[in-house]
Design a protein around this motif. Structure first.
Motif: not given
Length: 903
Positions: A246-263
């Motif tokens: 609603k507030m126009g913020y962008v979703h991002q995920i961490t991208n340093i641990d390969g295909e199967d993991k985010i933190f």
């Protein structure tokens, strides 16, 4: 200069991502952020332990105790201290679920964790600069070489899930639901490090830190155990994600641990986010973009501008839908580094302002451009054609909280600019708006905007805001402040709010129930009104400060009249037009007897003349300096006055008022030859030998308005211009007294209600930033300029040939009543009129700048913008350790392309 600490230098070099320092090509010094960012918060003992760890290689307590030769109990306590500081993290990701410690790289990692310790960064503010530097410096040379997918370097945009077309093939990692399901046992939310960093650095852009970051799995435990966050359930995570959208913020995920993991899943604001900055500052979107790009279906687009307003990269801008005489316009695209050498000359260091530019240079819909509030005219006209009246009302209220008021009194600059006017007659935009607003008036329930802010939905913020003056500027500021959740009090010296809307505009143009109805919405939103209170007399600004008010918006209007400075103007029977209108608005039984002369040629003068007629004056005439072609009053209002029998006399200025026994007998006019000099300055010239004497009993001077400050500003540093207006910054409206902002007529001089409404919204933006320390009042506010398309260079092939629809009138004789006898268009007329719109504006998306976040699709009410999966390779996630494997092939391919281009 502080003593150089060798262990800190060694640790800084170990964790850095800057290749020259990592490989020993250059020597790290105490002047580098890798050193001074750590030195204030990391002890030598901590550094010694960290140096025994390998970057991003987990190690258990027993093994680390063996390496450091420290007792386990003592080491465990120290490691927890290091984790709280942020230099290390920990998890339990091993078959034995044994706690293990990790020395992360700087970003995402230790620099981020160090900032997330709020108490620490506020005490050691250099940590904020450290985070900013380490999220930028290592990337300055590498970003052009990064392929789609980001190569495991930082963060990765993940689209709004409902924006992903169901019919398209997609990968699991592209869905937030996939990650929430994967880590279903554990979520925690905590402070956004980027927002906190920029606030501490004084470069916030109005996006307040709050708890926007979602830690998942073991990271959730780490956030909680180090005081950086707290556990939440899935429904709370979903609420947070929806509120972010609603507030126009962008979703991002961490991208340093390969295909199967985010933190973590972050909800990022472009003005402050270090990760989004990589694509904005360096113009290298591969660093963060998703697999999707937005595309506009031009025939559905109505140039409402919502996608433009919320686009985090400036990829969406307003353009035009019509062909030019040379054919369809081709819009420029952002250059990319795929086959070009890339350096600082290709960057956009001012991206926070540059990406706020609304239009391409070729321009967009003239109606939106000409409106001071830039209301999305084309959008609500289209909704009206479809019968979506409540949707249209909501769209209008994004920029104008008072559509019913403006439907009655707006000076219709949108219609003056309308492209349709080049063919026959402009679209009856104001009549359409008036109809839309009237539907709400008749509805069982009014539209009450939702309160959404960084603390939650429907949550009040702590900072109290005072609005001084209940006119259109003040009420507009109150509306937007309250919509954000601020406790707002409007102080109005009259018995009712409304300002000049209520006291300066006669009811035959604006009925009082319309004003009351739209103000009632503010009351239902929770705005407090204190009427009969004159600030400066009944209460001072200082006393209000002591009551807890943190910002003041002064918008008392120009409620005083001006005299002409001619002999006899103090006689009985002479009043200012403003004074007369106020008396009539307070009591419609006010009477005038005899003949009345109104001096002035603006819209207010026309109102004065028409009101004088209704007050019983037997004969009313108007005299003004300007010739008919440059007379400031609207042509339709002048025509209405003449239809009522009021004579309009142009090119005459007052010389003196003749009196008898202290009362008006006549007024003498002299011929005006010109109003302005060669430089455009007001400097009327007269023929003193060409005179006209007009016998009358009443003279109403409507030649200007003045600001009556009283003691309002007593004890403040606010400065006043010679003409009585307040001096303030032209962008922020902030005065020399930092917590006092001004708007409307007290800043611009007398203008129209829509100008004041537009100013009120800008006043809200400034106060919102001001009451939240660390927010810049100016960064990212380049939203005011719109460009009109060239109406002389368009080719309109087909259009609806219906004539402009004319509203009917109610029974009665206009000059004999103060009631507004104008009707609104019928629903059938509305649909006919709406189809006359040429739909000349449209949004255009630069695919090279789009990062595929999908926020635009959530704001579009016309099914005109969608995501398509154009870049499937962008969903590839790499481990940080494998980044060279990802970068090398792309970098080599790029180098060949650059050589080819040279040849």
């Amino acid at each position: 200069m502080a003593e150089e600490r060798e262990l800190i230098l060694k640790l800084g070099k170990k964790i850095t991502d800057r290749i020259p320092y990592k490989l020993g090509m250059e020597k790290l010094t105490v002047n580098d952020p890798e050193y001074w960012g750590l030195a204030g918060v990391v002890t030598d003992e901590m550094a010694e332990v960290a140096l025994c760890m390998d970057v991003r290689k987990p190690i258990t307590l027993p093994k680390l105790a063996k390496k450091t030769k420290k007792p386990e109990a003592e080491l465990e306590k120290l490691l927890q201290e290091m984790a709280v500081v942020g230099i290390i993290e920990y998890n339990w990701e091993n078959p034995q679920h044994e706690k293990q410690y990790i020395l992360p790289m700087y970003v995402p990692g230790s620099a981020e964790f160090m900032v997330m310790n709020k108490e620490q960064v506020e005490k050691h503010t250099e940590v904020a600069d450290f985070f900013e530097n380490m999220s930028r410096l290592p990337l300055e040379k590498v970003t052009p070489m990064v392929p789609l997918g980001g190569a495991g370097i930082g963060m990765h945009v993940i689209p709004v899930e409902k924006a992903i077309p169901a019919a398209q093939e997609s990968a699991d990692v592209e869905h937030i639901s996939h990650w929430l399901k994967k880590y279903k046992d554990k979520y925690a939310i905590g402070q956004c490090s980027c927002r906190l960093q920029q606030r501490v650095r004084g470069e916030g852009t109005g996006d307040i830190e709050g708890e926007w970051c979602i830690g998942v799995g073991d990271m959730a435990d780490f956030l909680v155990q180090t005081g950086r966050g707290h556990y939440v359930e899935l429904d709370e995570v979903l609420e947070l994600l929806e509120r972010a959208e609603k507030m126009g913020y962008v979703h991002q995920i961490t991208n340093i641990d390969g295909e199967d993991k985010i933190f973590a899943i972050c909800n990022c604001a472009v003005g402050v986010c270090n990760a989004l900055r990589t694509s904005q500052l360096f113009n290298t979107p591969n660093m963060s973009r998703s697999a999707y790009r937005a595309h506009v279906t031009k025939e559905n687009c109505v140039a409402c501008g919502r996608c433009v307003e919320y686009c985090p990269t400036g990829a969406a801008k307003l353009g035009q839908k019509l062909c030019t005489k040379n054919g369809e316009i081709t819009y420029p695209k952002q250059e990319l580094p795929d086959a070009t050498k890339w350096g600082p000359e290709k960057w956009s260091t001012d991206y926070r302002d540059k990406n706020q530019i609304n239009c391409y240079e070729t321009g967009t819909a003239p109606c939106k451009t000409a409106c001071p509030a830039h209301v999305p005219v084309q959008g609500y006209v289209k909704m009206a054609a479809e019968g979506r009246y409540m949707d249209a009302l909501k769209l209008i209220k994004n920029e104008n909280p008072f559509p019913a008021v403006c439907g009655s009194i707006c000076n219709r600059r949108c219609e003056d600019a309308c492209t349709r006017g080049t063919i026959d007659q402009a679209v009856a935009i104001d009549e359409i708006k008036k109809f839309i607003a009237e539907q709400e008036m008749h509805a069982d329930k009014r539209y009450i905007p939702e309160i959404v802010n960084h603390l939650g939905t429907g949550v009040d913020l702590p900072q109290k805001i005072a609005i001084v003056g209940g006119g259109p500027a003040g009420l507009s500021a109150a509306f937007y402040c309250r919509k954000m959740g601020y406790p707002v009090t409007v102080f109005e010296k009259e018995s009712r709010p409304g300002g000049m809307l209520l006291n300066g505009i006669p009811s035959f143009r604006l009925e009082k129930n319309i004003i009351d109805a739209e103000i009632e919405v503010l009351r239902q939103m929770g705005v407090t009104f204190k009427c009969g209170v004159e600030v400066g007399k009944d209460v001072t600004i200082q006393q209000l400060r002591e009551e807890g008010f943190k910002a003041f918006y002064v918008a008392i209007g120009a409620q005083g009249g001006r005299k002409a400075g001619v002999p006899g103007e103090d006689a009985d029977g002479v009043k200012t037009g403003v004074e007369f209108l106020r008396s009539v608005n307070l009591d419609e039984s006010t009477k005038l007897s005899g003949r009345t002369v109104v001096v002035g040629g603006g819209n207010v003068a026309v109102d004065v003349a028409r009101a004088a007629l209704r007050a019983g004056s037997g004969e009313v005439s108007m005299f003004c300096l300007e010739s008919r072609d440059i007379m400031p009053a609207a042509k339709d209002e002048v025509a209405e006055a003449e239809e009522e029998g009021i004579s309009v006399n142009n090119s005459w200025g007052p010389k003196e008022i003749l009196t008898e026994n202290g009362k008006v007998k006549a007024i003498v006019f002299k011929k005006c030859l010109s109003v302005k000099d060669a430089d455009g300055r007001f400097n009327p010239q007269y023929d003193e030998n060409d005179l006209m004497t007009v016998e009358c009993e009443n003279v109403l001077l409507s030649i200007g308005q003045s600001i009556v400050w009283g003691d309002l500003l007593k004890g403040t540093k606010v400065e006043i211009r010679p003409n009585g207006g307040a001096i303030a910054d032209p962008v922020t409206y902030q005065t020399a007294e930092p917590d006092i902002f001004v708007g409307g007529d007290v800043y611009t001089g007398p203008r129209f209600a829509i100008d004041a409404i537009a100013a009120g919204k800008e006043g809200f933006v400034s106060m919102h930033r001001f009451v939240n320390p660390g927010q810049s009042l100016t960064l990212g506010r380049n939203r005011r300029e719109f460009i009109e398309l060239d109406k002389n260079n368009i080719d309109v092939e087909t259009f609806d040939n219906a004539k402009r629809q004319i509203p009917g009138t109610k029974a009665g004789v206009a000059k004999e009543t103060f009631r507004d006898l104008r009707c609104t268009l019928t629903e059938e007329q509305i649909k006919t009129e709406a189809k006359r719109c040429l739909g000349c504006g449209a949004s255009v998306v630069d695919e090279n700048k789009c990062i595929g976040c999908g926020i635009c699709t959530t704001k579009c009410e016309f099914d005109a913008i969608h995501l398509t999966r154009d870049l499937p390779d962008a969903s590839r996630m790499w481990k940080s350790e494998d980044k060279l494997k990802a970068i090398a092939p792309y970098a080599l391919k790029r180098q060949f392309a650059i050589k080819r281009n040279k040849n």
